[in-house]
Design an enzyme around this catalytic site. Structure first.
Site: not given
Ligand code: PLP
Length: 397
Positions: A135, A220, A249
């Site tokens: 994700f 990520d 986050k």
């Molecule tokens: N990458 C990861 C691993 C995530 O867990 C998330 C959100 O849960 C995101 C990217 C996306 O972040 P945002 O919701 O701040 O766009």
């Protein structure tokens, strides 16, 4: 009981099924709704509020900075963004930081940076191998990069160039590499997929493979970064040095802040390639500095490790008591594997318990995920475990 105004609720666009309650205040691990009911929060904005709700250090940073300067424009330097970038660079293998507002935006930046590097150094190679069930966000490119089932057909046509490999299976990565492949991108622990860690051996082998094939390694760390797994950045546990890392986050602890971090050799944006109205604004980066300094204060990360172990042991005990499927995770990002698909029902029952509720998340039908504040107390963990035990007794007793 205060009745909620339906017309008011309906003024908001329907994007998910929300419980009929309004949260009005928060403090540490606790939230309070419009009826004064309290909830022990083990979601914390989906692993966002690193220091819980309304931590005094964050409130002080916001208050101080809002009285000084909020937004001079990313076209000018501001001190908090310099201070935060300096701290990140000093604590990692990265040399340059670009601040953004969400995890997805940081990942879009990472994808653009890798493609730019491919144009400059790899004859236009642009494909980025990502992983099934991964994700990376909800913009078009990050949805395409994500491996959530069905997402390749949503909002078609999606962005091209994200072949999917299988986590912890190096051969599946090798099989996808061609002369157009510029990078591999992964979460050190797949969060939304259900807290599935990439193994140390896999991360190390991936680093070796990407070096050997002149490809970039992008981690990520939007969910895993900023102490969530018990080290500042999760990839550090594997002893690897990626080329690009994204943070989100926890870096803002509840305010919109994220970061794209890259090593000097990869920081190849030219003027005009990247930017944005709010990027690196001092109000958000001042909060980032306060959080960074709290996380890196002596003893803080050791306490995250200790609390993670405490939660893990408690979940294992519940699993043994009720015949569940065990638990997994790193630090304070953990999951309990259930024996049946009643995760969503347990989440609802936990929220509805009285007089106090418990906020949990079920990323899969048979899984509960725990993402408490990094400064959660041992007592709060014991309370959450006792309440969960009570709920399991109702369904398994
Ligand atoms: N990458 C990861 C691993 C995530 O867990 C998330 C959100 O849960 C995101 C990217 C996306 O972040 P945002 O919701 O701040 O766009």
């Amino acid at each position: 009981m205060t009745t909620l105004d339906r017309a008011g609720l309906d003024a908001l666009m329907e994007i998910t099924s929300r419980p009929e309650l309004i949260f009005v205040r928060g403090q540490g691990s606790w939230l309070e709704d419009h009826n004064g009911k309290r909830y022990l929060d083990f979601i914390q904005g989906w692993a966002v509020n690193a220091l819980g709700h309304n931590d005094p250090a964050i409130v002080a940073a916001l208050t101080r900075q809002s009285g000084l300067l909020m937004n001079p424009s990313p076209a000018f330097y501001n001190q908090p963004s310099i201070d935060l970038a300096t701290r990140i660079v000093g604590a990692s293998c990265f040399d340059r930081v670009f601040f953004a507002n969400s995890g997805a935006e940081a990942n879009e930046g990472a994808i653009k940076l890798a493609r730019k590097w491919g144009q400059l150094h790899r004859k236009g190679a642009y494909k980025i191998i990502t992983f099934d069930h991964g994700f990376h966000g909800r913009t078009l490119a990050t949805m395409s990069a994500s491996g959530k089932p069905g997402w390749d057909r949503k909002f078609a046509p999606q962005v091209d160039g994200f072949p999917k490999a299988t986590l912890n299976d190096l051969d599946s990565v090798r099989a996808l590499i061609d002369d157009q492949t510029v990078a591999v991108m992964l979460e050190p622990v797949q969060g939304e997929a259900g807290v599935i860690p990439a193994t140390t051996e896999f991360l190390q082998a991936l680093r070796a493979l990407t070096r050997e094939r002149d490809m970039l390694l992008i981690v990520d760390e939007v969910q895993t970064g900023m102490g969530r797994t018990g080290v500042l950045f999760a990839h550090q546990s594997a002893g690897i040095e990626p080329d690009i890392m994204t943070l989100g986050k926890g870096i803002g602890g509840g305010v919109p802040l994220s970061a794209l971090c890259a090593r000097e050799a990869v920081s190849c944006f030219e003027h005009g390639d990247q930017g944005g109205t709010y990027n690196g604004n001092p109000l958000m980066t001042a909060v980032g500095v306060a959080i960074f300094d709290t996380l890196t204060a002596p003893g803080f990360m050791a306490s995250v490790v200790a609390r993670g172990r405490h939660l893990s042991e408690g979940l294992l005990a519940l699993s043994a008591k009720w015949g569940l499927g065990g638990e997994r995770g790193e630090g304070l990002l953990r999951a309990l594997v259930l024996d049946r698909d009643d995760g969503p029902a347990l989440v609802e029952a936990a929220r509805n318990r009285s007089p106090e509720g418990l906020l949990l998340n079920a990323p899969r039908g048979n899984l509960l995920r725990f993402m408490p504040a990094l400064n959660v107390s041992a007592d709060e963990i014991d309370t959450a475990l006792a309440w969960l035990d009570g709920l399991l007794a109702q369904t398994r007793g």
